[in-house]
Scaffold this motif. Structure first.
Motif, PDB file in Angstrom:
ATOM      1  N   ASP A 312       0.937  -1.202   0.016  1.00  0.00           N
ATOM      2  CA  ASP A 312      -0.028   0.089   0.070  1.00  0.00           C
ATOM      3  C   ASP A 312       0.819   1.248  -0.086  1.00  0.00           C
ATOM      4  O   ASP A 312       0.574   2.140  -0.712  1.00  0.00           O
ATOM      5  CB  ASP A 312      -1.132  -0.024   1.074  1.00  0.00           C
ATOM      6  N   ARG A 313       2.019   1.386   0.748  1.00  0.00           N
ATOM      7  CA  ARG A 313       2.838   2.571   0.878  1.00  0.00           C
ATOM      8  C   ARG A 313       3.960   2.449  -0.131  1.00  0.00           C
ATOM      9  O   ARG A 313       5.032   3.212  -0.070  1.00  0.00           O
ATOM     10  CB  ARG A 313       3.137   2.700   2.289  1.00  0.00           C
ATOM     11  N   GLY A 314       4.091   1.317  -1.054  1.00  0.00           N
ATOM     12  CA  GLY A 314       5.201   1.258  -1.959  1.00  0.00           C
ATOM     13  C   GLY A 314       4.608   0.984  -3.386  1.00  0.00           C
ATOM     14  O   GLY A 314       3.730   1.882  -3.684  1.00  0.00           O
ATOM     15  N   TRP A 315       5.114   0.171  -4.111  1.00  0.00           N
ATOM     16  CA  TRP A 315       4.708   0.111  -5.590  1.00  0.00           C
ATOM     17  C   TRP A 315       3.746  -0.980  -5.725  1.00  0.00           C
ATOM     18  O   TRP A 315       3.447  -1.804  -4.900  1.00  0.00           O
ATOM     19  CB  TRP A 315       6.132  -0.270  -6.368  1.00  0.00           C
ATOM     20  N   LYS A 316       2.798  -0.639  -6.746  1.00  0.00           N
ATOM     21  CA  LYS A 316       1.617  -1.538  -6.768  1.00  0.00           C
ATOM     22  C   LYS A 316       1.368  -1.802  -8.273  1.00  0.00           C
ATOM     23  O   LYS A 316       1.807  -0.700  -9.100  1.00  0.00           O
ATOM     24  CB  LYS A 316       0.369  -0.898  -6.304  1.00  0.00           C
ATOM     25  N   VAL A 317       0.960  -3.041  -8.512  1.00  0.00           N
ATOM     26  CA  VAL A 317       0.637  -3.435  -9.940  1.00  0.00           C
ATOM     27  C   VAL A 317      -0.848  -2.855 -10.117  1.00  0.00           C
ATOM     28  O   VAL A 317      -1.774  -3.221  -9.555  1.00  0.00           O
ATOM     29  CB  VAL A 317       0.976  -4.925 -10.268  1.00  0.00           C
ATOM     30  N   GLU A 318      -1.101  -2.151 -11.333  1.00  0.00           N
ATOM     31  CA  GLU A 318      -2.396  -1.421 -11.516  1.00  0.00           C
ATOM     32  C   GLU A 318      -3.017  -2.425 -12.444  1.00  0.00           C
ATOM     33  O   GLU A 318      -4.263  -2.111 -12.800  1.00  0.00           O
ATOM     34  CB  GLU A 318      -2.221  -0.034 -12.067  1.00  0.00           C
ATOM     35  N   GLY A 319      -2.605  -3.444 -12.968  1.00  0.00           N
ATOM     36  CA  GLY A 319      -3.211  -4.412 -13.989  1.00  0.00           C
ATOM     37  C   GLY A 319      -2.306  -4.356 -15.269  1.00  0.00           C
ATOM     38  O   GLY A 319      -1.634  -3.258 -15.703  1.00  0.00           O
ATOM     39  N   GLY A 320      -2.425  -5.501 -15.753  1.00  0.00           N
ATOM     40  CA  GLY A 320      -1.492  -5.679 -16.849  1.00  0.00           C
ATOM     41  C   GLY A 320       0.043  -5.469 -16.564  1.00  0.00           C
ATOM     42  O   GLY A 320       0.639  -6.287 -15.759  1.00  0.00           O
ATOM     43  N   ALA A 321       0.537  -4.618 -17.296  1.00  0.00           N
ATOM     44  CA  ALA A 321       1.853  -4.358 -17.163  1.00  0.00           C
ATOM     45  C   ALA A 321       2.235  -3.023 -16.513  1.00  0.00           C
ATOM     46  O   ALA A 321       3.387  -2.246 -16.841  1.00  0.00           O
ATOM     47  CB  ALA A 321       2.686  -4.396 -18.481  1.00  0.00           C
ATOM     48  N   VAL A 322       1.503  -2.329 -16.009  1.00  0.00           N
ATOM     49  CA  VAL A 322       1.625  -0.817 -15.305  1.00  0.00           C
ATOM     50  C   VAL A 322       1.799  -1.057 -13.904  1.00  0.00           C
ATOM     51  O   VAL A 322       1.044  -1.769 -13.117  1.00  0.00           O
ATOM     52  CB  VAL A 322       0.426  -0.012 -15.672  1.00  0.00           C
ATOM     53  N   VAL A 323       2.970  -0.411 -13.417  1.00  0.00           N
ATOM     54  CA  VAL A 323       3.206  -0.369 -11.916  1.00  0.00           C
ATOM     55  C   VAL A 323       3.230   1.023 -11.223  1.00  0.00           C
ATOM     56  O   VAL A 323       4.010   1.775 -12.043  1.00  0.00           O
ATOM     57  CB  VAL A 323       4.750  -0.922 -11.530  1.00  0.00           C
ATOM     58  N   SER A 324       2.463   1.492 -10.530  1.00  0.00           N
ATOM     59  CA  SER A 324       2.720   2.609  -9.902  1.00  0.00           C
ATOM     60  C   SER A 324       3.546   2.877  -8.859  1.00  0.00           C
ATOM     61  O   SER A 324       3.648   1.855  -8.108  1.00  0.00           O
ATOM     62  CB  SER A 324       1.051   3.224  -9.514  1.00  0.00           C
ATOM     63  N   LEU A 325       4.351   3.896  -8.598  1.00  0.00           N
ATOM     64  CA  LEU A 325       5.060   4.339  -7.631  1.00  0.00           C
ATOM     65  C   LEU A 325       4.668   5.441  -6.691  1.00  0.00           C
ATOM     66  O   LEU A 325       3.751   6.264  -7.137  1.00  0.00           O
ATOM     67  CB  LEU A 325       6.451   4.744  -8.152  1.00  0.00           C
ATOM     68  N   PRO A 326       5.168   5.423  -5.347  1.00  0.00           N
ATOM     69  CA  PRO A 326       4.866   6.799  -4.602  1.00  0.00           C
ATOM     70  C   PRO A 326       5.279   7.874  -5.294  1.00  0.00           C
ATOM     71  O   PRO A 326       6.530   8.092  -5.656  1.00  0.00           O
ATOM     72  CB  PRO A 326       5.677   6.314  -3.259  1.00  0.00           C
ATOM     73  N   PRO A 327       4.581   9.007  -5.424  1.00  0.00           N
ATOM     74  CA  PRO A 327       4.899  10.386  -5.715  1.00  0.00           C
ATOM     75  C   PRO A 327       6.392  10.630  -5.314  1.00  0.00           C
ATOM     76  O   PRO A 327       7.214  11.199  -6.158  1.00  0.00           O
ATOM     77  CB  PRO A 327       4.003  11.380  -5.523  1.00  0.00           C
ATOM     78  N   ILE A 328       6.534  10.693  -4.121  1.00  0.00           N
ATOM     79  CA  ILE A 328       7.956  11.106  -3.697  1.00  0.00           C
ATOM     80  C   ILE A 328       9.201  10.476  -4.323  1.00  0.00           C
ATOM     81  O   ILE A 328      10.383  10.905  -4.470  1.00  0.00           O
ATOM     82  CB  ILE A 328       8.076  10.817  -2.190  1.00  0.00           C
ATOM     83  N   VAL A 329       9.202   9.261  -4.679  1.00  0.00           N
ATOM     84  CA  VAL A 329       9.894   8.592  -5.545  1.00  0.00           C
ATOM     85  C   VAL A 329      10.052   9.064  -6.823  1.00  0.00           C
ATOM     86  O   VAL A 329      11.391   9.574  -7.313  1.00  0.00           O
ATOM     87  CB  VAL A 329       9.718   7.035  -5.823  1.00  0.00           C
ATOM     88  N   CYS A 330       9.196   9.580  -7.908  1.00  0.00           N
ATOM     89  CA  CYS A 330       9.334  10.355  -8.671  1.00  0.00           C
ATOM     90  C   CYS A 330       9.771  11.647  -8.564  1.00  0.00           C
ATOM     91  O   CYS A 330      10.673  12.163  -9.467  1.00  0.00           O
ATOM     92  CB  CYS A 330       7.949  10.190  -9.685  1.00  0.00           C
ATOM     93  N   THR A 331       9.586  12.343  -7.594  1.00  0.00           N
ATOM     94  CA  THR A 331      10.122  13.640  -7.305  1.00  0.00           C
ATOM     95  C   THR A 331      11.530  13.405  -6.931  1.00  0.00           C
ATOM     96  O   THR A 331      12.461  14.444  -7.469  1.00  0.00           O
ATOM     97  CB  THR A 331       9.342  14.188  -5.954  1.00  0.00           C
ATOM     98  N   LEU A 332      12.140  12.418  -6.568  1.00  0.00           N
ATOM     99  CA  LEU A 332      13.607  12.430  -6.160  1.00  0.00           C
ATOM    100  C   LEU A 332      14.267  12.107  -7.602  1.00  0.00           C
ATOM    101  O   LEU A 332      15.478  12.373  -7.877  1.00  0.00           O
ATOM    102  CB  LEU A 332      13.815  11.103  -5.252  1.00  0.00           C
ATOM    103  N   VAL A 333      13.711  11.156  -8.321  1.00  0.00           N
ATOM    104  CA  VAL A 333      14.087  10.955  -9.946  1.00  0.00           C
ATOM    105  C   VAL A 333      14.172  12.268 -10.450  1.00  0.00           C
ATOM    106  O   VAL A 333      15.237  12.475 -11.151  1.00  0.00           O
ATOM    107  CB  VAL A 333      13.243   9.690 -10.396  1.00  0.00           C
TER     108      VAL A 333
END
Length: 689
Positions: A312-333
């Motif tokens: 829940d507070r990490g990465w999740k598979v949203e179906g198919g081949a899509v994975v969502s990440l916590p927004p803060i991770v993308c901010t650091l990237v």
């Protein structure tokens, strides 16, 4: 009650407990198990941890210590908080992770403790995404715990040994650091200041597997192995002050976007913070990590991995081949602080239940080498009570109740018995029913038959069991107390007809007799009927003025001879008679461990010999006092419990963290103790509290 230094032991399995546990309670107490962990590499990135707990202005726990192998804090660390007398009382927890003087992450929690016997799990993650923003400043040198040097390691009072001054993490003028959130009711979570309150009703129930994984205490996620062949995931171009970045670039700083960008199969969209994977990837064995220049598991210079949890507070598979990440991770990237790497197939996906392996690059402490043929049966953290029933060992400690088959040893947890670092009592009776008694909460958990029961007077000093038919408790402190009895399926009754003086400290049951020892040096024997009810009590006999009995062991035959340890004075034989006679056998110091509570050293007998422990190891003495000797030791680990097993074997519990030798051990009886005993039956071991 302010707990400054409990047992000066490790945090790997359980920190000391604070609670108003000595107060009377009408029902089962609830509890809160804190699980403190970090996604950074310990002790490379995090080598000191401080934990502070208070209610209002009252400090309940204050600790600062080093992470293993520099000290004795193992991560994840668990700390149990028992329900206070006022269950609505608000609790504040502040945990800070340091890299020497540098505070890296600060996390605050406000909450209350669950009620009615429920033990909830509260995770306190010291996460890299809050590194450098959740806290600022520098820890003064005077508060730095010492590194391991052969003596007590790195834990204890916050600021112990420094003229009595303690670290107060709420006082920036003395602690040297301040939280990143200006609002005292907020804390950094996922890179932003958020309310620090946690509703205990939203928390899951505590289980050992929820903290340490299916492998139990000691299991861990090996980032070095799991990311050995990881590949970077490219990020779509995003504007960054006129330039653009690509998370797959070798340099972590923002880079100009080349005219031609070769597409990768796996792509990260920084706007939506989602990864589109190659459809052929097995997401059940997908692992993702942030890669930085210096924080995390460094597989090579400048490439260090911080694994991301699935959940829940990490990465999740949203179906198919899509994975969502916590927004803060993308901010650091997007800021060029981190890249995203993926690994598929090397390991199962990391979750919060699979903690990171501790850093071994500085050397891990070697496991203790037991003396004279003592061998480890099953590792276990902070065992304080042990009993043997036929071919199984039953024990309890910081991780709760458990058992192991002695032919093919394998730990089996007993889920109904919660883990707490208190002086447990394990009691056995024919036909093999085991009782686990929490001395602090005055609660006894039955292996089978009856549900858990809490007696009215605390603390529990001792428990006796009659053939699985009746249970007896000796309770109280400070010169007053009660003896209680309970038939199988019945209610708890006050056995006020048993004459004792002061506080009953031990209760021993054999055949149709119950013996109660009190803290004024007296012994009262009473007869029991076929249902375990007290019938006649001939009277109280004095063993010795001021005599303090620590632990008692008897044979399961007639209650005519018993053995006990007198605190600090040795082993004694008790001829119950009449007349009563106390015969000294040794002068060894059998004193237990003194912390917030006193942990007695349990003894056992097979009729021929008595087996007992001192600070020097496990010893034996003939029942007639004609010979004695040492059996062996588990270096650095106090022996708190011993039991007689089958086939000439002994079993002992070494008290300490799992990572450096805590557990159940086996030893062989000395040849001098193999004489035939005419008493009949197995040993009833009575360790007291």
């Amino acid at each position: 009650m302010v707990l400054r230094r409990a047992l000066n032991l490790t945090l790997l399995a359980a920190l000391p407990i604070w609670a108003a546990a000595h107060a009377a309670c009408a029902g089962k107490k609830g509890g809160l198990m804190l699980a403190i962990n970090t996604d950074m590499k310990a002790p490379k990135d995090v080598n000191i941890v401080s934990v502070h707990i208070q209610t209002g202005s009252a400090v309940k726990h204050n600790f600062i210590g080093r992470v293993t192998p520099e000290g004795e804090v193992g991560l994840p660390a668990t700390l149990a908080i028992a329900e206070p007398d006022d269950p609505s009382q608000s609790i504040r927890v502040r945990v800070v992770a340091f890299q020497e003087n540098k505070p890296r992450v600060l996390r605050d929690v406000r909450t209350t403790v669950p009620r009615d016997g429920r033990i909830a799990l509260l995770r306190i993650p010291l996460a890299f995404v809050n590194d450098g923003i959740s806290v600022a400043g520098s820890l003064p040198d005077k508060f730095l715990p010492p590194k391991a040097s052969g003596g007590p390691i790195g834990s204890g009072d916050a600021g112990a040994g420094l003229g009595g001054e303690e670290l107060n993490p709420y006082d920036p003028t003395t602690s040297g650091f301040t939280p990143g959130c200006s609002d005292p009711d907020q804390t950094y979570i996922d890179g932003t200041c958020q309310d620090s309150f946690v509703d205990p009703a939203t928390l899951p129930d505590f289980t050992e597997e929820a903290v340490f994984g299916q492998g139990g205490v000691g299991a861990c996620f090996d980032a070095k192995k799991c990311f050995a062949n990881a590949a970077p995931i490219g990020a779509a171009a995003v504007q960054n002050g006129g330039g653009a970045v690509d998370a797959g670039a070798g340099d972590l700083r923002p880079q100009p976007l080349p005219k031609t960008l070769t597409p990768r199969a796996d792509r990260l969209d920084l706007t939506s913070c989602k990864i589109t994977l190659d459809p052929g990837k097995d997401v059940s064995k997908l692992n993702l990590a942030m890669v930085t220049k210096d924080t995390g598991e460094c597989l090579e210079p400048g490439k260090c991995f911080i694994p991301l949890d699935q959940g829940d507070r990490g990465w999740k598979v949203e179906g198919g081949a899509v994975v969502s990440l916590p927004p803060i991770v993308c901010t650091l990237v997007g800021k060029g602080i981190a890249q995203i790497y993926a690994s598929v197939g090397a390991c199962g996906s990391k979750t919060p239940e699979s903690p990171l392996c501790l850093d071994g690059t500085t050397g891990t402490p070697p496991a203790p080498v037991p003396e004279q043929g003592i061998s480890l049966v099953v590792p276990e953290g902070f065992v304080s009570a042990l009993a043997v029933d036929d071919n199984r060992a039953i024990f309890a400690g910081g991780s709760g109740g458990a058992e192991t088959d002695l032919t093919t040893p394998s730990r089996k947890g007993i889920s109904t018995v919660p883990g707490m670092n208190v002086p447990w009592i394990v009691t056995l009776g024919d036909p093999g029913n085991a009782l686990f008694t929490n001395t602090s909460t005055a609660t006894t958990y039955f292996e089978r038959g009856d549900p858990a029961v809490t007696v009215p007077t605390t603390p529990i000093n001792d428990v006796g069991l009659l053939r699985g038919e009746a249970t007896y408790w000796a309770t109280g402190s400070g010169g007053t107390g009660k003896v209680y009895g309970k038939r199988l399926g019945g209610a708890v009754n006050d056995l006020s007809t048993i004459p004792f003086v002061g506080t009953p400290t031990h209760v021993v049951v054999a055949q149709q007799t119950i013996a109660v020892v009190d803290d004024s040096g007296g012994l009262t024997g009473c007869a029991l009927d076929g249902q375990g009810n007290v019938t006649t009590c001939p009277g109280r006999q004095v063993l010795g003025a001021g005599l303090k009995v620590d632990a008692i062991a008897v044979r399961s035959g007639a209650l005519s001879t018993a053995y006990f340890t007198e605190r600090g004075a040795g082993v004694r034989r008790l001829n119950i008679g009449p007349p009563v006679a106390v015969v000294p056998l040794t002068t060894d110091d059998t004193t237990g461990l003194q912390g917030e509570q006193y942990f007695r050293r349990q003894i056992a007998t097979d009729g021929a010999c008595v087996y007992y422990a001192t600070s020097q190891g496990l010893f034996w003495v003939r029942g007639d006092g004609s010979a004695k000797g040492k059996i062996g030791d588990v270096p650095g680990k106090p022996i708190l419990a011993v039991a007689v097993g089958p086939a000439g074997s002994l079993y002992l519990a070494a008290y300490g963290d799992l990572g450096s030798g805590g557990g159940i051990y086996r030893a062989s009886k000395p040849t001098q103790c193999n004489a035939t005993d005419t008493g009949g039956g197995g040993a009833i071991v009575d360790g007291g509290t």
